[in-house]
Design a protein around this motif. Sequence first.
Motif, short mmCIF file in Angstrom:
data_model
loop_
_atom_site.label_atom_id
_atom_site.label_comp_id
_atom_site.label_asym_id
_atom_site.label_seq_id
_atom_site.Cartn_x
_atom_site.Cartn_y
_atom_site.Cartn_z
N ASP A 258 31.94 17.81 -32.70
CA ASP A 258 31.62 16.38 -32.77
C ASP A 258 31.34 15.83 -31.37
OD1 ASP A 258 31.96 16.44 -35.49
OD2 ASP A 258 33.98 15.60 -35.48
N LEU A 259 32.13 16.29 -30.40
CA LEU A 259 31.93 15.83 -29.02
C LEU A 259 30.57 16.28 -28.50
CD1 LEU A 259 33.14 14.47 -26.50
CD2 LEU A 259 34.09 16.70 -25.86
N ILE A 260 30.21 17.52 -28.79
CA ILE A 260 28.90 18.04 -28.36
C ILE A 260 27.77 17.21 -28.98
CG2 ILE A 260 27.33 20.02 -28.54
CD1 ILE A 260 29.76 21.84 -28.33
N SER A 261 27.96 16.81 -30.23
CA SER A 261 26.93 16.00 -30.91
C SER A 261 26.73 14.66 -30.23
CB SER A 261 27.33 15.80 -32.38
OG SER A 261 27.35 17.02 -33.08
N ASN B 22 21.56 35.52 -27.48
CA ASN B 22 21.24 36.25 -26.25
C ASN B 22 20.10 35.60 -25.49
OD1 ASN B 22 22.90 38.88 -26.03
ND2 ASN B 22 22.31 38.82 -28.18
N ARG B 23 19.08 35.17 -26.23
CA ARG B 23 17.93 34.54 -25.58
C ARG B 23 18.33 33.26 -24.87
NH1 ARG B 23 14.17 31.61 -29.50
NH2 ARG B 23 15.82 30.07 -29.12
N ASP B 24 19.08 32.41 -25.57
CA ASP B 24 19.47 31.14 -24.99
C ASP B 24 20.44 31.32 -23.82
OD1 ASP B 24 17.91 30.04 -26.90
OD2 ASP B 24 19.44 28.75 -27.79
N PHE B 25 21.30 32.34 -23.94
CA PHE B 25 22.23 32.57 -22.83
C PHE B 25 21.47 32.96 -21.57
CE2 PHE B 25 24.98 35.04 -20.12
CZ PHE B 25 26.14 34.27 -20.09
N GLU B 26 20.45 33.80 -21.72
CA GLU B 26 19.66 34.20 -20.56
C GLU B 26 18.96 33.00 -19.95
OE1 GLU B 26 19.80 36.97 -19.07
OE2 GLU B 26 21.10 37.88 -20.59
N GLU B 27 18.52 32.07 -20.80
CA GLU B 27 17.86 30.87 -20.29
C GLU B 27 18.87 29.99 -19.55
OE1 GLU B 27 15.96 28.95 -23.55
OE2 GLU B 27 14.36 30.44 -23.72
N MET B 28 20.09 29.87 -20.09
CA MET B 28 21.13 29.09 -19.42
C MET B 28 21.48 29.71 -18.07
SD MET B 28 23.82 27.87 -22.38
CE MET B 28 24.10 29.51 -23.05
N ASN B 29 21.56 31.03 -18.04
CA ASN B 29 21.88 31.73 -16.81
C ASN B 29 20.78 31.55 -15.77
OD1 ASN B 29 23.86 33.48 -15.53
ND2 ASN B 29 22.26 35.04 -15.52
N PRO C 270 21.37 23.46 -28.71
CA PRO C 270 20.47 24.20 -29.60
C PRO C 270 21.03 25.51 -30.15
CG PRO C 270 19.68 24.23 -27.33
CD PRO C 270 20.76 23.21 -27.41
N VAL C 271 21.84 26.21 -29.36
CA VAL C 271 22.31 27.52 -29.80
C VAL C 271 23.30 27.42 -30.96
CG1 VAL C 271 24.30 27.68 -28.25
CG2 VAL C 271 23.10 29.76 -28.94
N ILE C 272 23.89 26.22 -31.16
CA ILE C 272 24.82 26.05 -32.28
C ILE C 272 24.35 24.97 -33.26
CG2 ILE C 272 26.85 26.84 -30.99
CD1 ILE C 272 27.61 23.96 -30.51
N ARG D 160 30.01 32.08 -30.20
CA ARG D 160 30.10 32.67 -31.54
C ARG D 160 31.15 31.94 -32.37
NH1 ARG D 160 29.92 37.65 -28.50
NH2 ARG D 160 27.85 38.62 -28.67
N LEU D 161 32.29 31.63 -31.74
CA LEU D 161 33.36 30.92 -32.46
C LEU D 161 32.93 29.52 -32.86
CD1 LEU D 161 36.45 31.99 -30.29
CD2 LEU D 161 35.89 32.75 -32.61
N LEU D 162 31.98 28.96 -32.12
CA LEU D 162 31.46 27.63 -32.44
C LEU D 162 30.34 27.68 -33.48
CD1 LEU D 162 31.43 26.01 -28.88
CD2 LEU D 162 32.97 25.45 -30.76
N GLY D 163 30.01 28.90 -33.93
CA GLY D 163 29.00 29.04 -34.97
C GLY D 163 27.61 29.30 -34.46
N ALA D 164 27.50 29.88 -33.27
CA ALA D 164 26.18 30.13 -32.69
C ALA D 164 25.37 31.09 -33.55
CB ALA D 164 26.33 30.69 -31.28
N ASN D 165 24.07 30.85 -33.59
CA ASN D 165 23.14 31.72 -34.28
C ASN D 165 22.95 32.99 -33.45
OD1 ASN D 165 20.80 33.04 -35.22
ND2 ASN D 165 19.99 31.12 -36.06
N GLU D 166 23.39 34.13 -33.99
CA GLU D 166 23.37 35.37 -33.23
C GLU D 166 21.96 35.77 -32.81
OE1 GLU D 166 25.58 38.16 -31.29
OE2 GLU D 166 26.44 36.72 -32.72
N ASP D 167 20.96 35.39 -33.61
CA ASP D 167 19.58 35.77 -33.30
C ASP D 167 19.08 35.13 -32.02
OD1 ASP D 167 19.51 37.30 -35.58
OD2 ASP D 167 18.66 35.70 -36.83
N VAL D 168 19.55 33.93 -31.74
CA VAL D 168 19.05 33.23 -30.55
C VAL D 168 20.08 33.17 -29.42
CG1 VAL D 168 17.50 31.80 -31.91
CG2 VAL D 168 19.80 30.98 -31.43
#
Length: 237
Positions: free
Chosen positions: A100-103, A188-195, A109-111, A178-186
């Motif tokens: 809710d706080l994130i909203s 890795n991609r989103d993490f690389e972009e964040m990094n 986007p990843v979750i 993952r615990l927050l419900g992240a979409n596994e398909d995206v």
Amino acid sequence: MKLKAARTIKVKMDLNVDPCEDFYRYSCGGWLDNVQVPDDSFMIGSFSTIDRDSTSKLKDMLSNETRASDPLYEAVPKTFYAACVNTDLIDERGAKPFLDLISTVGGFPVINSLWSESDFNMEDLVIKLHELGLTPFMSLYVDADKGQKKTFILDFPYYVVSDRNESSNREFVMEALRLLGANEDVLNRDFEEMNAVKLAVLQALYNSSATVAYPISIDQLQEKYKWVEDIFSTLHF
């Protein structure tokens, strides 16, 4: 007070020992005979003992039931502590409070599959995070300046980058998402972009030109970066 301190020191000594023969035993023998290293520690000393005793007393104080007569500086910590130790409620609510706080700050986007880049506004995000007491990219504080009453400084956070910790940090962040419900398909991609964003900020931060101070008045700052005014409104001086 002085007598009490003297008695405390004397109890930690061993006056039966000749200081010329064993000064350490003479000065610390009482302490060595009467203190045991706790099972959850590998060492103990005066400061750690004081810290442990203070923590125990603080826990007892926070565990007491909140009363209507409690001053605010007691009631608020008690309320926070009670919420933190209420593990049944924490387990029942799960990640919902955090989601809710994130909203409230625009989502992630990843979750959130409904997140839209067209609705994203970086300035709005920075303002909302500052309202929550978070300081991404820069922090604001008041510092003294010669000849000036107040100088507002935009300060980039100091990051420590270590290859040794990078792998463990990555796993920690990935598992949290993952615990927050992240979409596994995206994920890795989103993490690389964040990094990549983090590395870009670090590169700018450690660039020699980034260390130069550029004096600017508040009026000029607000004119050039109008959104900064909204951040200033969240500060209390």
